[in-house]
Design an enzyme around this catalytic site. Structure first.
Site, PDB file in Angstrom:
ATOM      1  N   TYR A 141       1.129  -1.167   0.027  1.00 29.22           N
ATOM      2  CA  TYR A 141       0.148   0.423   0.143  1.00 29.22           C
ATOM      3  C   TYR A 141       0.702   0.948   0.208  1.00 29.22           C
ATOM      4  CZ  TYR A 141      -2.825   3.906   2.263  1.00 29.22           C
ATOM      5  OH  TYR A 141      -3.149   5.280   1.954  1.00 29.22           O
ATOM      6  N   ARG A 221       0.500   6.432  18.208  1.00 25.78           N
ATOM      7  CA  ARG A 221      -0.092   7.615  16.775  1.00 25.78           C
ATOM      8  C   ARG A 221      -0.581   9.119  17.129  1.00 25.78           C
ATOM      9  NH1 ARG A 221       2.039   3.354  15.469  1.00 25.78           N
ATOM     10  NH2 ARG A 221       0.954   1.320  14.143  1.00 25.78           N
TER      11      ARG A 221
END
Ligand code: NAD
Ligand code: UDP
Length: 334
Positions: A141, A221
């Protein structure tokens, strides 16, 4: 003139369409509805159902519309799926970009704002991640998106098509009135999964990995609110219209939250218990991803409104409560 949004029926694209319409732009959308929802598209935008790789179709759209620039969100983006089916990703994402740039060139459209990703950096050597850091993807990806960035660079060189690559970190939340939001099948992202547990649709959250070298052992994150994110696209388009050169920008908050912290924040916002268990690591997850995002703030004058994950989660929870079945409750023609 018109802004053409490719992938405008998807999660982020639909928020971009909505924001462009709100700000008075004329908008057309191309989407093949492979993961998107017709009901997510603001009714003031003209909708063309079709595939970015279908050049005959794209040519008809470009013939019909007077396009000043494109925003390109149309891609596949599930990392584990890309590990199993890499060619599916290079075909849809990378081939799609070649097709789009050819049609743009034929129609003399010279501006593209592109959805790139932190996945192009791979495992970071330093935190926060700067735009100039090495891009060494660890999955197909991310590789497909890095190839798309490189293809745009050479199309700029040869045809003068100017691009802005926006490398998103973790995009989350929904429009504040809850009228549009995130609805993926299958859902793989942390916040919507946590909210599915909060809503009683899933038994519990599995936290993937508790032995990372982070403050509490879980991944860290950087979350950015979707409306803030799409505002950066509009600024980027105006930046190119002002005559500036092609460039790349990280879009993040520059603050990191661990998966356990996200769970606690969601418990606070929803008032629900949200059962959770520790589970093995998910393949391909970097330990920590935090953006250096001062370049977008300085150069594009990007001023994100959300600086707190609880507020971001609250917008996602509002969408979820108003649309428990996502877009399925809106008679969408699919
Ligand atoms: P999404 O799947 O909701 O949206 C993608 C849209 O593109 C869908 O409406 C889909 O139907 C359409 N599409 C896909 N292939 C197409 C094709 N060949 N022709 C026409 N339409 C096509 O995904 P999203 O979460 O909104 O992500 C949008 C973009 O942002 C993607 O390119 C993704 O790589 C990038 N991105 C997302 C995140 C995130 O956190 N969601 C992070 C980094 C980058
Ligand atoms: N995650 C998790 N459980 C889930 C989904 C995600 O623990 O059911 C973790 C995932 O391993 C990562 C973080 O949540 O550490 C964010 O994952 P997401 O898929 O939302 O975004 P990514 O960072 O992969 O782009």
């Amino acid at each position: 003139m018109t802004v053409l949004v490719l992938g405008g029926a998807g999660y982020i694209g639909s928020h971009a369409v909505d924001r462009l319409v709100e700000k008075g732009y004329d908008v057309a959308v191309v989407d093949n509805l492979v993961t998107g929802h017709r009901a997510a598209v603001n009714p003031k935008a003209r909708f063309y159902e079709g595939d970015v790789r279908d050049q005959a179709f794209l040519n008809r759209v470009f013939d019909q519309e007077d396009i000043e620039g494109v925003m390109h969100f149309a891609a596949f983006s599930i990392v584990p799926e890309s590990m199993e089916k890499p060619l599916k990703y290079f075909d849809n994402n990378t081939t799609g970009m070649v097709s789009l740039l050819e049609v743009m060139n034929q129609h003399n459209v010279k501006r593209i704002i592109f959805s790139s990703t932190a996945a192009t950096y791979g495992e970071p050597k330093q935190i926060p991640i700067k735009e100039t850091d090495p891009q060494i993807p660890t999955n197909p990806y991310g590789e497909s998106k890095l190839m798309m960035e490189k293809i745009m660079r050479w199309a700029d060189e040869a045809y003068g098509i100017k691009f802005i690559a926006l490398r998103y970190f973790n995009v989350a939340g929904a429009k504040e009135d809850g009228s549009i939001g995130e609805d993926h099948h299958p859902e793989t992202h942390l916040i919507p999964i946590i909210l599915q547990v909060a809503a009683g649709e899933r038994k519990e959250l599995s936290i993937f990995g508790g032995d990372y070298p982070t403050k509490d052992g879980t991944n860290v994150r950087d979350y950015v609110q979707v409306v803030d994110l799409v505002d950066a696209h509009i600024l980027a388009l105006e930046y190119l219209k002002a005559g500036h050169d092609s460039d790349a920008f990280n879009l993040g908050s520059s603050t990191g939250f661990s998966n356990k912290e996200m769970l606690e924040a969601a418990r606070k916002v929803t008032g629900k218990e949200i059962p959770a268990k520790m589970a093995p690591r998910r393949a391909g997850d970097p330990s920590t991803l935090i953006a250096a995002s001062d370049k977008a703030r300085k150069v594009l004058n990007w001023q994100p409104q959300f600086d707190n994950v609880e507020d971001i989660i609250r917008t996602a929870w509002n969408w979820k409560q108003k649309h428990p079945a996502g877009y399925d409750d809106q008679n969408e023609a699919k």
